[in-house]
Design a protein around this motif. Structure first.
Motif, PDB file in Angstrom:
ATOM      1  N   LEU A  79       0.646   6.081 -12.500  1.00  0.00           N
ATOM      2  CA  LEU A  79       0.488   6.697 -11.184  1.00  0.00           C
ATOM      3  C   LEU A  79       1.295   5.955 -10.133  1.00  0.00           C
ATOM      4  CD1 LEU A  79      -0.908   8.787  -9.364  1.00  0.00           C
ATOM      5  CD2 LEU A  79      -2.810   7.166  -9.122  1.00  0.00           C
ATOM      6  N   CYS A  80       1.305   4.627 -10.197  1.00  0.00           N
ATOM      7  CA  CYS A  80       2.025   3.832  -9.211  1.00  0.00           C
ATOM      8  C   CYS A  80       3.528   4.088  -9.300  1.00  0.00           C
ATOM      9  CB  CYS A  80       1.719   2.356  -9.430  1.00  0.00           C
ATOM     10  SG  CYS A  80       2.217   1.292  -8.072  1.00  0.00           S
ATOM     11  N   GLU A  83      -6.042  -0.898  -6.684  1.00  0.00           N
ATOM     12  CA  GLU A  83      -7.124   0.020  -6.374  1.00  0.00           C
ATOM     13  C   GLU A  83      -6.561   1.365  -5.936  1.00  0.00           C
ATOM     14  OE1 GLU A  83      -9.359  -1.936  -3.380  1.00  0.00           O
ATOM     15  OE2 GLU A  83     -10.367  -3.306  -4.774  1.00  0.00           O
ATOM     16  N   VAL A  84      -7.235   2.429  -6.343  1.00  0.00           N
ATOM     17  CA  VAL A  84      -6.826   3.797  -6.009  1.00  0.00           C
ATOM     18  C   VAL A  84      -8.018   4.512  -5.392  1.00  0.00           C
ATOM     19  CG1 VAL A  84      -5.990   5.999  -6.915  1.00  0.00           C
ATOM     20  CG2 VAL A  84      -5.147   3.849  -7.893  1.00  0.00           C
ATOM     21  N   ARG A  92      -3.892  12.535   0.682  1.00  0.00           N
ATOM     22  CA  ARG A  92      -5.248  11.971   0.589  1.00  0.00           C
ATOM     23  C   ARG A  92      -5.333  10.816  -0.405  1.00  0.00           C
ATOM     24  NH1 ARG A  92      -8.917  15.256  -1.533  1.00  0.00           N
ATOM     25  NH2 ARG A  92      -7.455  16.676  -2.555  1.00  0.00           N
ATOM     26  N   LEU A  93      -4.209  10.542  -1.046  1.00  0.00           N
ATOM     27  CA  LEU A  93      -4.176   9.500  -2.075  1.00  0.00           C
ATOM     28  C   LEU A  93      -3.722   8.171  -1.473  1.00  0.00           C
ATOM     29  CD1 LEU A  93      -4.255   8.741  -5.159  1.00  0.00           C
ATOM     30  CD2 LEU A  93      -1.826   9.404  -5.223  1.00  0.00           C
ATOM     31  N   ARG A  94      -4.433   7.101  -1.800  1.00  0.00           N
ATOM     32  CA  ARG A  94      -4.065   5.751  -1.356  1.00  0.00           C
ATOM     33  C   ARG A  94      -4.030   4.835  -2.569  1.00  0.00           C
ATOM     34  NH1 ARG A  94      -7.071   1.277  -0.583  1.00  0.00           N
ATOM     35  NH2 ARG A  94      -6.263  -0.364   0.790  1.00  0.00           N
ATOM     36  N   ILE A  95      -2.933   4.087  -2.699  1.00  0.00           N
ATOM     37  CA  ILE A  95      -2.770   3.156  -3.820  1.00  0.00           C
ATOM     38  C   ILE A  95      -2.471   1.775  -3.249  1.00  0.00           C
ATOM     39  CG2 ILE A  95      -1.428   2.586  -5.890  1.00  0.00           C
ATOM     40  CD1 ILE A  95      -0.703   5.538  -6.119  1.00  0.00           C
ATOM     41  N   GLU A 141       0.835  -1.189   0.000  1.00  0.00           N
ATOM     42  CA  GLU A 141       0.000   0.000   0.000  1.00  0.00           C
ATOM     43  C   GLU A 141       0.874   1.244   0.000  1.00  0.00           C
ATOM     44  OE1 GLU A 141      -3.772   0.420   2.449  1.00  0.00           O
ATOM     45  OE2 GLU A 141      -2.400   1.754   3.526  1.00  0.00           O
ATOM     46  N   ILE A 142       0.506   2.206  -0.838  1.00  0.00           N
ATOM     47  CA  ILE A 142       1.227   3.470  -0.912  1.00  0.00           C
ATOM     48  C   ILE A 142       0.248   4.574  -0.514  1.00  0.00           C
ATOM     49  CG2 ILE A 142       2.518   5.061  -2.386  1.00  0.00           C
ATOM     50  CD1 ILE A 142       3.107   2.693  -4.237  1.00  0.00           C
ATOM     51  N   ARG A 143       0.623   5.357   0.485  1.00  0.00           N
ATOM     52  CA  ARG A 143      -0.191   6.493   0.912  1.00  0.00           C
ATOM     53  C   ARG A 143       0.575   7.780   0.662  1.00  0.00           C
ATOM     54  NH1 ARG A 143      -4.793   5.665   3.811  1.00  0.00           N
ATOM     55  NH2 ARG A 143      -5.229   3.520   4.502  1.00  0.00           N
TER      56      ARG A 143
END
Length: 264
Positions: free
Chosen positions: A204-205, A186-187, A177-180, A172-174
C-alpha cells in the motif's frame, strides 16, 4: 695403408615426458602445484531493454552473444510500457518522441531497475544531468562491448533488493480519507486504524507514494517481495488490502500492466 670406416653415432632420443597427476609438481619445476582446470564462473543472463533510434541489431546481437536476452524500443513512450519486464535498461538520450532525461526520471520515479545511459553526448554536464535524473551509469559512444558488459554486471550487482518501506524517509502520506504514517507504519481511514501485515503495508505504501502512476506487477514483486514470489502473491495481497480498507476502489487494477491507488 688400411682405411678405417667411420661408424655412425648412436641416435639420441629424448624420453617422452612422464605423465603428471593433478596436484603433483613435475620434476625440476618450481612454483605452485598445478591443479585441475577450473571452469569459468557462469554469468547469469539478464533481460536487457535497449531504448533509442540507434539501438540497432548490432548491439542486440552482441548482448545475445554474451548470454543476455534483448528487447528493443525505439520510442520513449514504448520504453515506459516495456521497462517493467526488463532486468536492465540501456537508454539513449536522443529519442524521436521524448527527451531521454524525462524518460529516465519517469522510470526512476516508480522503479529501481538498473538503468545505464548509452549516448553520444560526451559533455560533463550531460553526464551529471543523466546521473541526477536517476541513471546508475553513463556510457558514451564509441565503447567496447566488454566494457558495457562489465558495467551491466556492476549495476545489477549493486541493485540489491530492499523492502519498499525502507526506500523512502519516514513521513506521512495523505490520500483522500486514507492516511499512512510511514514512520510508525500505521494506516487509518477516516481516523479508524487499519491493521495490515508487513507486506500489505509495504504494498500500500508503494502505491501511495505514486498515486497517479500505474505500478507494474513485476515492480511490486521486486520491491515488496524481492522478486521471489509468484504473481498470484500480488493478487492475494491486493485483495486483502482492499478488504481491510473497506472498499475495492482503493486499489485499481490496470489489466496487463499493474495497479494504482484509487480515491474512495
Amino acid at each position: 695403408m688400411s682405411q678405417v670406416q667411420a661408424q655412425p653415432l648412436p641416435e639420441h632420443r629424448t624420453p617422452p615426458p612422464r605423465p603428471v597427476s593433478p596436484g603433483i609438481r613435475p620434476p625440476g619445476r618450481r612454483g605452485p602445484v598445478p591443479g585441475p582446470a577450473r571452469p569459468a564462473p557462469a554469468v547469469s543472463g539478464q533481460h536487457v531493454l535497449v531504448v533509442g533510434a540507434d539501438a540497432g541489431d548490432g548491439l542486440a546481437h552482441q548482448l545475445r552473444r554474451h548470454g543476455h536476452t534483448c528487447a528493443r524500443a525505439v520510442h520513449g513512450g514504448a520504453a515506459l510500457q516495456a521497462y517493467g519486464s526488463a532486468d536492465v535498461v540501456l537508454l539513449d538520450l536522443e529519442l524521436p518522441d521524448l527527451d531521454g532525461l524525462e524518460v529516465c526520471r519517469a522510470i526512476r520515479s516508480v522503479s529501481r531497475v538498473p538503468l545505464i545511459i548509452v549516448t553520444s553526448r560526451e559533455s560533463e554536464t550531460d553526464c551529471v544531468l543523466g546521473l541526477q535524473a536517476g541513471a546508475d551509469d553513463y556510457v558514451t559512444r564509441p565503447f567496447g562491448i566488454r566494457e558495457l558488459m562489465a558495467r551491466i554486471e556492476a549495476v545489477t550487482r549493486r541493485a540489491q533488493w530492499q523492502p519498499a518501506a525502507a526506500a523512502h524517509p519516514a513521513r506521512e502520506i495523505r490520500h483522500g480519507r486514507l492516511r499512512i504514517d510511514a514512520g510508525s507504519r500505521e494506516v487509518t481511514v477516516d481516523g479508524a486504524p487499519v491493521a495490515l501485515t508487513r507486506k500489505e503495508f509495504d504494498l500500500l505504501c508503494l502505491l501511495a507514494q505514486h498515486p497517479d502512476v500505474v505500478v507494474p506487477r513485476r515492480q511490486l514483486l521486486q520491491q515488496v517481495w524481492g522478486d521471489s514470489w509468484s504473481r498470484r502473491t500480488v493478487d492475494t495481497h491486493v485483495s486483502s488490502v482492499r478488504g481491510k480498507l473497506g472498499d475495492p476502489g482503493w486499489i485499481i487494477t490496470v489489466r496487463g500492466v499493474g495497479f494504482r491507488l484509487g480515491v474512495v
